[in-house]
Every structure is written in structure tokens, then in C-alpha cells.
Design a protein around this motif. Sequence first.
Motif, PDB file in Angstrom:
ATOM      1  N   SER A  58      50.117-120.055   8.136  1.00 26.30           N
ATOM      2  CA  SER A  58      50.217-121.380   7.539  1.00 26.30           C
ATOM      3  C   SER A  58      49.592-121.413   6.151  1.00 26.30           C
ATOM      4  CB  SER A  58      49.526-122.416   8.430  1.00 26.30           C
ATOM      5  OG  SER A  58      50.128-122.478   9.703  1.00 26.30           O
ATOM      6  N   LEU A  59      48.449-120.756   6.003  1.00 23.85           N
ATOM      7  CA  LEU A  59      47.738-120.760   4.727  1.00 23.85           C
ATOM      8  C   LEU A  59      48.553-120.093   3.632  1.00 23.85           C
ATOM      9  CD1 LEU A  59      44.963-121.348   3.301  1.00 23.85           C
ATOM     10  CD2 LEU A  59      44.370-118.986   3.860  1.00 23.85           C
ATOM     11  N   ASP A  70      51.679-121.963   2.662  1.00 20.76           N
ATOM     12  CA  ASP A  70      51.446-123.180   1.887  1.00 20.76           C
ATOM     13  C   ASP A  70      50.983-122.883   0.467  1.00 20.76           C
ATOM     14  OD1 ASP A  70      51.197-126.104   1.713  1.00 20.76           O
ATOM     15  OD2 ASP A  70      49.042-125.735   1.600  1.00 20.76           O
ATOM     16  N   CYS A 101      45.747-126.458   5.068  1.00 22.85           N
ATOM     17  CA  CYS A 101      46.016-125.443   6.084  1.00 22.85           C
ATOM     18  C   CYS A 101      45.989-126.063   7.477  1.00 22.85           C
ATOM     19  CB  CYS A 101      44.990-124.320   5.981  1.00 22.85           C
ATOM     20  SG  CYS A 101      45.212-123.014   7.214  1.00 22.85           S
ATOM     21  N   HIS A 130      49.407-126.278   9.500  1.00 28.61           N
ATOM     22  CA  HIS A 130      49.424-125.428  10.687  1.00 28.61           C
ATOM     23  C   HIS A 130      49.722-126.231  11.948  1.00 28.61           C
ATOM     24  CE1 HIS A 130      48.416-122.292  13.515  1.00 28.61           C
ATOM     25  NE2 HIS A 130      47.550-123.106  14.095  1.00 28.61           N
ATOM     26  N   GLN A 159      48.873-129.016  -3.461  1.00 26.51           N
ATOM     27  CA  GLN A 159      48.428-127.621  -3.402  1.00 26.51           C
ATOM     28  C   GLN A 159      47.544-127.277  -4.597  1.00 26.51           C
ATOM     29  OE1 GLN A 159      52.459-126.362  -3.487  1.00 26.51           O
ATOM     30  NE2 GLN A 159      52.408-125.492  -1.436  1.00 26.51           N
TER      31      GLN A 159
END
Length: 262
Positions: A27-28, A31, A206, A210, A249
Motif C-alpha cells: 500500500s505504501l 501510494d 498508508c 491499505h 501525497q
Amino acid sequence: MPSDSTLPAVAAFSSLGGQRVWSLMVSLFGDLAQGEGDAIDGPVLSTIMGALDVRPEASRVALHRLRNDGWLQSHKVGRISQHSLTAQGRAESAAASPRIYAAPPDLLEPWQMVMTEENGRETDAALRAAGFIPALPRAYVGPVGKAPEGCLALRGETPPDWLRRAVEPAELESEYDALLVALTTTENELARVRHMDAVDVAVLRCLIVHNWRRLALKHPALPGGVIRPNWSGYQCHLLVDQMLRRYPQPALQDLAATSAAG
């Protein structure tokens, strides 16, 4: 330990299932570093994972697994390791992104019901692949468009509540309820936070991405016209969209600077 500003988010999401370290990393990176050439420095990754309350040894095991799976790659730049998505990792992240980051659907969005002659596996698989959701025996709900060959298409009107509930992923109901509590708690706690640095935002995003990703990707997207406004999955979608737009972001160079300053 997590920083003061991200602690509310980490605590709120900690009780949810599916918090495997390698999956958090998926997920991190998806993204923050999905573009070709994007890389996260080792110290930055360590700072973020530490803020997520992940032990260093668990992070190392997760990195090793993702490299072995062909999803991440690492190389040295001077004395610092840099980690980035492989072509496979970028492709898989890009494929999932439209669903993860999609805006909440319009609740007036048109929909249709299609009826099939038979209930065979091939027909069912084809309809599901086309984005249709089974609602009744031989009846599927989906977006307006060309009806699959051999099906009877009926333009949808205002659906009854029982039909709305029939197309919801019932097996995920409790998980969506729990996610809604976590998102709402986090939103309320963050209202009292005056400042968030780049690492704080990365950690928050995150956790949101996630926990939303692991539920949203388990079922087809529902046409807006059949969604109950108070369905917890829809309420989660509203909060995810709102929070990700409020906390965009952070740039990778800002993450590096914040991590170095810490």
C-alpha cells in the motif's frame, strides 16, 4: 514509537485485521512511489514503518519477501539503500489504483438489471468479469451499457431496499463497519492536530489506503444508483476520498528531508 500527530491514526486502525507488514508496504509504495524512477530511501522507509509501529526485523522480512516475489527491487546509492517498485509492481499498482482512488459514485447513477436464460458457471463468470453483481437467481445488476449477449436488459429505476442489500458484499459487512469506526475516529482526532509533517501524512495515507484497498478490491464496484446512502461501505468511501484529498501525497524529497531532520 509513532509521532504524536500520527498516533491517533495508528491506534484507530490497529484493531482492524489484515495489517500484515508486507501488505502495508504494498500500500505504501503503491501510494507514494508508483511512478517509474520513484524510490524510497532506506532511512525514510524505516522512519515510516517505525511510525506505523512495525519492528525493524519485521520490515526486513517484508522487504525480503517482496523482492523475492518480484514486486520490489533495491539498490545502493552511496551508503543508502533505495527501494522501488519493479515493472511488475508498478503494473499491479496501476491496475488497482482506479478502484482505490475512485471518487464516490453518484447515487443517481443509472443502472440496469440483466436476466440470463440459464445459471451456468461460464455465464456467471462472464457477467462478473463485466462488472455485474448477482442479485437473484439468473438476475444481475450492473452499470448501464451494452447488455451481454443472450441476456435480457431492464433499465433500473429507484430500487427497493431489499435489492440494494442483495448486491452488497454481506461477508464484508462487519469489516466495513469496523473501518468506518476507525476512519471516523481518525477524522475526529485529526481535527485537533495542528501540524502534520510529510512522514505523518505518509503514515496516515498508508493506513487509509491499505485498509480501504483490502476491502474495496474484494468485490465489484456497485453502481451508484443501487447503493444505500447509509451503507457502511459507501460511508467509508466518502471518508477515504475526503481524507486523501485533504492530505495529498507528500513528495519523496520532502519525506527524505523530514526523515533526516527527525
